[in-house]
Scaffold this motif. Sequence first.
Motif, PDB file in Angstrom:
ATOM      1  N   MET A  65       0.838  -1.212   0.000  1.00  0.00           N
ATOM      2  CA  MET A  65       0.000   0.000   0.000  1.00  0.00           C
ATOM      3  C   MET A  65       0.866   1.253   0.000  1.00  0.00           C
ATOM      4  O   MET A  65       0.553   2.233  -0.679  1.00  0.00           O
ATOM      5  CB  MET A  65      -0.913  -0.012   1.230  1.00  0.00           C
ATOM      6  CG  MET A  65      -1.991  -1.091   1.159  1.00  0.00           C
ATOM      7  SD  MET A  65      -2.800  -1.373   2.753  1.00  0.00           S
ATOM      8  CE  MET A  65      -3.510   0.220   3.086  1.00  0.00           C
ATOM      9  N   GLU A  69       1.062   3.261  -3.304  1.00  0.00           N
ATOM     10  CA  GLU A  69       0.070   4.286  -2.964  1.00  0.00           C
ATOM     11  C   GLU A  69      -1.332   3.853  -3.382  1.00  0.00           C
ATOM     12  O   GLU A  69      -2.017   4.536  -4.156  1.00  0.00           O
ATOM     13  CB  GLU A  69       0.450   5.626  -3.599  1.00  0.00           C
ATOM     14  CG  GLU A  69       1.779   6.150  -3.097  1.00  0.00           C
ATOM     15  CD  GLU A  69       2.176   7.489  -3.723  1.00  0.00           C
ATOM     16  OE1 GLU A  69       1.529   7.895  -4.709  1.00  0.00           O
ATOM     17  OE2 GLU A  69       3.112   8.106  -3.215  1.00  0.00           O
ATOM     18  N   ASP A  71      -5.082   1.738  -1.915  1.00  0.00           N
ATOM     19  CA  ASP A  71      -5.789   1.376  -0.684  1.00  0.00           C
ATOM     20  C   ASP A  71      -5.744  -0.142  -0.503  1.00  0.00           C
ATOM     21  O   ASP A  71      -5.277  -0.887  -1.382  1.00  0.00           O
ATOM     22  CB  ASP A  71      -7.225   1.911  -0.713  1.00  0.00           C
ATOM     23  CG  ASP A  71      -8.041   1.321  -1.857  1.00  0.00           C
ATOM     24  OD1 ASP A  71      -7.715   0.187  -2.324  1.00  0.00           O
ATOM     25  OD2 ASP A  71      -9.000   1.972  -2.312  1.00  0.00           O
ATOM     26  N   ILE A  72      -6.288  -0.582   0.612  1.00  0.00           N
ATOM     27  CA  ILE A  72      -6.135  -2.002   0.949  1.00  0.00           C
ATOM     28  C   ILE A  72      -6.873  -2.903  -0.040  1.00  0.00           C
ATOM     29  O   ILE A  72      -6.415  -4.004  -0.352  1.00  0.00           O
ATOM     30  CB  ILE A  72      -6.576  -2.266   2.403  1.00  0.00           C
ATOM     31  CG1 ILE A  72      -6.159  -3.684   2.809  1.00  0.00           C
ATOM     32  CG2 ILE A  72      -8.085  -2.048   2.585  1.00  0.00           C
ATOM     33  CD1 ILE A  72      -6.193  -3.929   4.300  1.00  0.00           C
ATOM     34  N   ASN A  73      -7.989  -2.424  -0.570  1.00  0.00           N
ATOM     35  CA  ASN A  73      -8.728  -3.270  -1.514  1.00  0.00           C
ATOM     36  C   ASN A  73      -7.941  -3.489  -2.805  1.00  0.00           C
ATOM     37  O   ASN A  73      -7.857  -4.603  -3.326  1.00  0.00           O
ATOM     38  CB  ASN A  73     -10.093  -2.638  -1.827  1.00  0.00           C
ATOM     39  CG  ASN A  73     -11.021  -2.699  -0.632  1.00  0.00           C
ATOM     40  OD1 ASN A  73     -10.932  -3.635   0.176  1.00  0.00           O
ATOM     41  ND2 ASN A  73     -11.887  -1.710  -0.497  1.00  0.00           N
TER      42      ASN A  73
END
Lengths: 106, 342
Positions: A65, A69, A71-73
């Motif tokens: 992440m 850069e 997001d976690i999804n």
Amino acid sequence: MLEVTNKRQLAMSDNILIQGIPELDHFYAFNVKDGDHFKLNRTAYWVLETIGAGRGFEDLITRYMVEFEVDINNARKDLHEVILFALKNKIIREVSDEKEKKVPGL
Amino acid sequence: MVTSLIPDISLEDEFYFQWHLTERCNKACKHCYQQANPMKELALADLLAIVDHMEEALSKWGKKGTLSLTGGEPFIRRDVLHAIMDRIDSSSSFIYYDILTNGSFITPEEAQALAGHRLLRRIQVSLEGATAKTNDSIRGVGSFDETISAIRILRDAGIPVSVMTTVSKSNKDEVPALIDLLGKEGVATFALERLIPEGRGADLSDQILAPEELHDLYETVYRIAINGSPVRLLLYRPLFALVAPNDPSVGALCSAGNNALTIMPDATVFPCRRLPMPIGNVLEDGFFKIWYGSEVLWKLRNPKNLCRKCRECDLLTQCRGCRAMAYFTTGDYMAEDPQCWK
């Protein structure tokens, strides 16, 4: 769906070498025993290099992440694709404990 | 994200092995890159196992093999030479092979035996000038006549002959006359190599051509090539691209790290015979571990590791110079080619 647990460890398979020429954007995984070879992109190379450094799966997601850069999804989606391919082609292997908790979405 | 790799490390569909069966030689040419130091030699079973390794690698990489069998003097190992050739003849992994020899063991009987090998493309011998005086001053008394005799015997047996010359100050002016001579002798191809200050050749460093001398020679040879040379001139060597950058038959990248390996008599592997840096042993490591894992090969593959002059040259994709010449003149195999005139 690939089942990977939070604390499950991934490791490079025996006889696998990863090599890169970052300046040319050329990245590879090689099996030095049977000669199998795979072309990687920069992201896949980074993931395999991180796994090769012995990072746990949770740590891998966190670092991914930050590095890219996302997001976690998106991190899980990207990692799922790379890890599934790498497992299927025996570039990496799981060193798992079946009692460990599963990572949601993977 | 990730795809199977159809091998694209190599730029060509061919992969070249230069295989030295022995370091022993019955000559002691002054310019030789070898010292003829004793080296372990392999029994036939191990030599055939090396062919197995070659086939395995070629199959995996989707390449067709080309091969030079050489030494030392390869006919000193006649005990195994024809058996290796038979083995390769029966392989579908190879396109052809050549033998690089000093020619002194070539007899009509030997030529007939050689002519029966299916994949033998050419026999290469060496001449260092158009006259016995020039040639024999480097290769030894009588060697000029001996080599001309070998050329004629091979030609009469229907075997194409190539001639190679190592160019230096002592023979550069004879090259045009030598090309004429080779035409008259029915030689198929002619190639130039540069004198590299290694092995016995280290004692001849004062004979190495200055950049402008090499430039003049390459221009001369190219003019002969495009104006009806009596023999086919092989110009695919580093720096030749500087002469005619738009002619695809001229110049070539150094193959070290890209599409070639050298195997020594004891199965040690080098990137190139003129770059004698051990990167593994094929019988112990196999080609995959060497090709994929050698730090030297990875350094050679990345043009960004080249010195600034080569790295920023507009002919980077066609030349990159000779890494062995750089190594033996500067100690750094990624340094600039000291004979580059650009």
